[in-house]
Design an enzyme around this catalytic site. Sequence first.
Site, short mmCIF file in Angstrom:
data_model
loop_
_atom_site.label_atom_id
_atom_site.label_comp_id
_atom_site.label_asym_id
_atom_site.label_seq_id
_atom_site.Cartn_x
_atom_site.Cartn_y
_atom_site.Cartn_z
N CYS A 125 -34.20 -68.52 -38.64
CA CYS A 125 -34.42 -67.66 -37.47
C CYS A 125 -33.88 -68.41 -36.26
CB CYS A 125 -35.91 -67.38 -37.28
SG CYS A 125 -36.19 -66.15 -35.99
N CYS A 127 -35.08 -68.10 -33.09
CA CYS A 127 -35.97 -68.18 -31.91
C CYS A 127 -36.39 -69.59 -31.53
CB CYS A 127 -37.19 -67.28 -32.08
SG CYS A 127 -38.35 -67.81 -33.34
N CYS A 135 -35.08 -63.87 -31.51
CA CYS A 135 -34.71 -64.23 -32.89
C CYS A 135 -33.23 -63.98 -33.21
CB CYS A 135 -35.61 -63.48 -33.87
SG CYS A 135 -37.35 -63.83 -33.61
N LYS A 201 -42.55 -57.96 -41.71
CA LYS A 201 -43.06 -58.88 -40.69
C LYS A 201 -43.40 -58.07 -39.45
CE LYS A 201 -41.93 -62.85 -37.85
NZ LYS A 201 -41.02 -63.96 -37.60
N ARG A 211 -46.28 -70.09 -31.58
CA ARG A 211 -45.29 -70.19 -30.50
C ARG A 211 -45.51 -71.44 -29.67
NH1 ARG A 211 -44.71 -63.62 -29.65
NH2 ARG A 211 -43.97 -63.32 -31.80
N ARG A 223 -41.20 -59.01 -29.16
CA ARG A 223 -40.41 -58.83 -30.37
C ARG A 223 -40.59 -57.44 -31.00
NH1 ARG A 223 -39.10 -64.04 -30.31
NH2 ARG A 223 -40.50 -65.72 -30.88
N GLU A 239 -38.79 -51.40 -45.72
CA GLU A 239 -38.22 -52.71 -45.40
C GLU A 239 -38.08 -53.57 -46.67
OE1 GLU A 239 -36.93 -53.99 -42.81
OE2 GLU A 239 -37.77 -53.10 -41.00
N LYS A 254 -46.34 -60.35 -43.73
CA LYS A 254 -46.81 -61.28 -42.70
C LYS A 254 -47.24 -60.51 -41.47
CE LYS A 254 -45.08 -64.72 -39.59
NZ LYS A 254 -43.91 -65.28 -38.99
N SER A 280 -50.59 -68.53 -38.10
CA SER A 280 -51.21 -69.48 -37.17
C SER A 280 -52.50 -68.95 -36.54
CB SER A 280 -50.21 -69.87 -36.09
OG SER A 280 -49.73 -68.72 -35.40
N TYR A 319 -51.56 -72.81 -43.50
CA TYR A 319 -51.82 -74.09 -42.85
C TYR A 319 -53.05 -74.75 -43.48
CZ TYR A 319 -48.54 -72.00 -39.63
OH TYR A 319 -47.42 -71.39 -39.11
C1 PBG Z 1 -39.93 -67.16 -36.33
C2 PBG Z 1 -41.28 -67.21 -36.95
C3 PBG Z 1 -42.53 -66.93 -36.38
C4 PBG Z 1 -43.47 -67.23 -37.35
C5 PBG Z 1 -42.79 -67.63 -38.49
N1 PBG Z 1 -41.44 -67.61 -38.22
C6 PBG Z 1 -42.90 -66.52 -35.01
C7 PBG Z 1 -42.54 -65.20 -34.48
O1 PBG Z 1 -41.91 -64.36 -35.12
O2 PBG Z 1 -42.85 -65.00 -33.30
C8 PBG Z 1 -44.97 -67.13 -37.17
C9 PBG Z 1 -45.78 -67.98 -38.07
C10 PBG Z 1 -47.21 -68.17 -37.68
O3 PBG Z 1 -47.74 -67.54 -36.73
O4 PBG Z 1 -47.86 -68.97 -38.33
N2 PBG Z 1 -39.43 -65.89 -36.04
#
Ligand code: PBG
Length: 333
Positions: A125, A127, A135, A201, A211, A223, A239, A254, A280, A319
């Site tokens: 990605c 970003c 992204c 996603k 972030r 996004r 998708e 996700k 996260s 995590y």
């Molecule tokens: C990158 C990406 C993100 C996450 C994984 N790959 C952040 C986003 O899309 O803003 C999030 C992972 C997490 O929150 O643990 N695009």
Amino acid sequence: MVAITRANQFTRTRRTRRTEALRGLVRETRLDPAQFIAPLFVTHGANVRTEISSMPGQYQLSLDQLAREAAELRAVGVRAVLLFGLPAAKDPRGSEGYDEQGIVQQAIRELKRVDPDLVVIADICLCEYTDHGHCGLLTPTGEVDNDPSLDLLARMAQSMVDAGADIVAPSDMMDGRVAAIRERLDEAGHVATPIMAYSAKYASAFYGPFREAAGSAPQFGDRRGYQMDPPNVREAIREVEADIEEGADIVMVKPALAYLDVIRAVRDRTDLPLCAYNVSGEYAMVKAAAANGWLDERRIVLETLTSIRRAGADMIITYHAKAAARWLREDVR
Ligand code: PBG
């Protein structure tokens, strides 16, 4: 059906719940650290181990510390990691993302040197690498420009596999990126490298702590123009089907917990391996409540991970991987 007579003191289900050994016999879902993937954040420098304030127990790691962390994971049975990079510099095209000397490329080489059997997955990605934090590439008016982004994502994927990555995981949500990456990998001779696609996603508030961890917040806007709208589940199936059509080997949903119905819907529609990302914000909530003594962290984590597996995920990016793997080892009686 055998009728349960009124004289029965126990129902049939309660009879098989009486002891841990009985519960173990009838248990439908099990957790195995071999199905955990630990996300790791890698940064430039030496001897850096900076804790992420909103994710206690998670760190930005320099290469030396990264190798140590991987060894600890392996020691408890976790065999896969997902790498995110904090580049030295950001620019509009996210150049460090596809630089042979980029921080993740270096990390892959280091991890494969110290532990060739570790499954190293590279998140694909832009970003983390772009100065605007989106992204993909931007048009002059600040819209994310789908098609020109595909070439950069494919270049990034190839450079990660050139460095030794075992799997690439595109998380950008540009349309057509799985096909673009597959084509590029095949041309480069990487025909055996699987693509794990972040297929469904969602544009989720649960990514907040990430972030901070990856320094990847968009500098303007959000996004929602490319990630999925949370109320939609049929769209998730579309998708997933598009990614499968384009060549995905593993598909992903996700976040995980607020989307267990999506995991189930995808599970019912495809026989491909299915991954779920316990993100996260899901981690941060558990850690915050546990730190306050409001929840039993160990029980919450194992119950949560079990629910994600029960919903239909084969593997879980989490995590909690190291802690959960440790607890599972202690649980063996
Ligand atoms: C990158 C990406 C993100 C996450 C994984 N790959 C952040 C986003 O899309 O803003 C999030 C992972 C997490 O929150 O643990 N695009």
